[in-house]
Design an enzyme around this catalytic site. Structure first.
Site, mmCIF file in Angstrom:
data_model
loop_
_atom_site.group_PDB
_atom_site.id
_atom_site.type_symbol
_atom_site.label_atom_id
_atom_site.label_comp_id
_atom_site.label_asym_id
_atom_site.label_seq_id
_atom_site.Cartn_x
_atom_site.Cartn_y
_atom_site.Cartn_z
ATOM 1 N N SER A 258 19.466 17.023 -0.531
ATOM 2 C CA SER A 258 18.092 16.707 -0.168
ATOM 3 C C SER A 258 17.614 17.677 0.900
ATOM 4 O O SER A 258 18.365 18.534 1.349
ATOM 5 C CB SER A 258 18.001 15.283 0.361
ATOM 6 O OG SER A 258 18.630 15.198 1.622
ATOM 7 N N LYS A 259 16.372 17.521 1.299
ATOM 8 C CA LYS A 259 15.763 18.459 2.247
ATOM 9 C C LYS A 259 16.604 18.670 3.503
ATOM 10 O O LYS A 259 16.638 19.751 4.061
ATOM 11 C CB LYS A 259 14.368 17.983 2.657
ATOM 12 C CG LYS A 259 13.300 18.281 1.642
ATOM 13 C CD LYS A 259 12.680 17.016 1.089
ATOM 14 C CE LYS A 259 13.597 16.382 0.071
ATOM 15 N NZ LYS A 259 13.295 15.107 -0.446
#
Length: 498
Positions: A258-259
């Site tokens: 994820s980010k």
RNA sequence: GGCCCGUUCGUCUAGCGGUUUAGGACACCGCCCUCUCAAGGCGGAGAUCACGAGUUCGAAUCUCGUACGGGCUACCA
């Protein structure tokens, strides 16, 4: 397994976001498999979800795939014999297919509301029932009655009637081997929503069958969906393809990417200065190996030697360090000329140091710069930092710490004066790396100083920093006049005259 | 809850029953090269093959179980 020998694979992203690393790897494997088998690689846009799909994302994905150098034989922009290649253009196909199944009694209308289903599911969960799926309520409604209710405009979905006696659904997965599911555990899942759009498990199968896809290579998250899809193939009377489920890519903490793990989209890596070939090589190796020994695998080799039986089953953690190494390795393997054209000029131009219209130096100058910058770059943009001192002219920025440590010393004044003497003695046609180095060679002995003291003082005077490319080549690039000017300036400004 | 998948150095992997003192790559450490920084060369450390049973003369490799992680179980894909 298809009796049709033609290998046809597809990459079918949903344009609900940018192309992320996992998707890119799936695309790479599909592409490499097609190429290695002499088959076709098809790009299909799975945009059945109109609320989350955008044309902008589609374009971003196409651009990312092109950047990676993955060429497709059929797709939304290259019409082939099995179009359309966007699911939004196939609405009628799905409707016809679903209605045909209803007519044949292989699917049926369901009038249960989403709310009721959710309530039932909650209740089943609370009761800890072992079966928490759809209880097939509407399966036994008389077809004529169901049709009448549909005609009357009653909201409905269409569900696939999973055959009662289907038994085990056995999947021969090309990477996992045999995987067995019992059809009894399968719901009569929805193939058509009440809004008249098909669900994923239905649309993909209709398309894959229609496009004669021979091998479905996709993420592991679809493995559990595969028995449902097999049932759809069977209802449709279509041949099932070979499946190959590849593992997920995880972040450094072993959690889903994820980010917070940094860059996740291909676009970001492109912007950060990674080479497509390096990125492709790295991703290909994340879950696949050629022979367990080779790490640098050019795309031609990948396209020739990729095989599904060397794909690993376990999830892979993305290693940014190794990607970085891979990138610098690819840069190192470039010829100086390549490096100039592909990295140096574009980056210097982007940084505003050079302008497209008229290069500031001769070609040889850039190639010499390339040869010293190459081994010092991990990302394309690194060249700017390395070359910057060459573009600063008389306004060179001196690093204070470097000055304090190397120029603001009692010996520095003499060093610079002696350097000026030996360099001035060189003719303009002798202003080359080797000659410059030779001219300065005797300085330490002459001044009775350590080599390190001498050359570091010169380095800071000429480059502004105690860390720089080799002196001889730096001076050659800078030119005799500018070099001497900088030495004079440094001598005047920073050194102490005893 | 049910079903399915996965588990070899920190990370990516090789390994398909004996050739294994478990090989390679990144990262790490040391040495060499060297006027700095890199690059390069050489070497080192690092894996009781998740755990426990079993099959076998012999198992990282086959079987079963356990643990941990993940997926599916949606009118998401």
């Amino acid at each position: 397994m298809s009796t049709d020998s033609a290998v046809r694979v597809r990459f079918a992203p949903s344009p609900t976001g940018k192309l992320h690393i996992g998707g890119a790897r799936t695309a790479i494997y599909n592409w490499a498999f097609a190429r290695s088998q002499g088959g076709s690689f098809i790009l299909r846009i799975d945009d059945t979800d109109p609320t989350r799909s955008t044309e902008e994302n589609t374009q971003i994905i196409l651009r990312a795939l092109r950047w990676l150098g993955l060429d497709w034989d059929e797709g939304p922009d290259i019409e082939g014999d099995y179009g359309p290649y966007r699911q939004t253009d196939c609405a009628d196909l799905y409707r016809e297919a679903a209605q045909k199944l209803v007519k044949e009694g292989k699917a049926y209308y369901c009038f249960c509301s989403a709310e009721k289903l959710a309530r039932d599911r909650e209740a089943a969960k609370a009761r800890k029932d072992s079966f928490q799926g759809y209880p097939r309520t509407c399966r036994h409604i008389d077809p004529a009655e169901a049709q009448a209710r549909v005609d009357a405009g009653e909201p409905h979905t269409i569900r696939l009637a999973v055959p009662e006696d289907r038994g085990d659904v056995v999947i021969q997965d090309a990477v996992h081997g045999e995987v067995v599911f019992n059809a009894r555990e399968l719901d009569d899942f929805i193939i058509f929503r009440s809004d008249g759009t098909p669900t994923y498990n239905f649309a993909t199968v209709v398309d894959d069958a229609r496009m004669k896809i021979s091998h479905v290579i996709r993420g592991d998250d679809h493995l559990s969906n595969t028995p449902r899809q097999v049932i759809v193939y069977e209802a449709l009377g279509a041949e099932t393809p070979t499946f190959a489920h590849i593992s997920m890519i995880l972040g450094s903490d072993g959690k889903k990417l994820s980010k917070r793990h940094g860059a996740t989209s291909v676009e970001e890596y492109q912007k950060e200065g990674y080479l497509p070939d390096a990125f492709l090589n790295y991703l290909a190796l994340l879950g696949w190996s050629l022979d367990g020994e080779t790490t640098i695998i050019p795309r031609e080799v990948l396209a020739k030697s990729f095989s599904l039986d060397h794909v690993s089953k376990n999830p892979a953690i993305m290693d940014a360090e190794k990607l970085l190494w891979m990138n610098s390795s690819y840069m190192g393997e470039m010829t100086d000329a390549e490096f100039v054209d592909r990295i140096l000029m574009p980056e210097l131009t982007k940084a505003g140091l050079e302008h497209d219209s008229e290069p500031m130096h001769e070609r040889e100058w850039y190639e010499l710069l390339a040869s010293i910058a190459k081994p010092r770059c991990k990302l394309s943009g690194d060249v700017v930092g390395i070359a910057h001192f060459l573009y600063e002219g008389d306004k060179l920025t001196y690093d204070q710490k470097s000055v304090d440590k190397n120029l603001a010393k009692e010996w520095a004044h003499d060093v610079l004066r002696a350097t000026t003497d030996v360099l001035s003695a060189l003719g303009d046609d002798e202003w080359h790396e080797e000659q410059i180095d030779r001219a300065m060679e005797a300085l330490p002995e002459k001044l009775d100083l350590a080599k390190r003291k001498v050359f570091q003082a010169i380095r800071v005077a000429v480059c502004g920093n105690q860390v720089s490319p080799p002196l001889g080549s730096s001076m050659e690039l800078l030119g005799k006049e500018q070099t001497l000017k900088r030495i004079a300036y440094a001598q005047e400004s920073f050194t102490q005259t005893a």
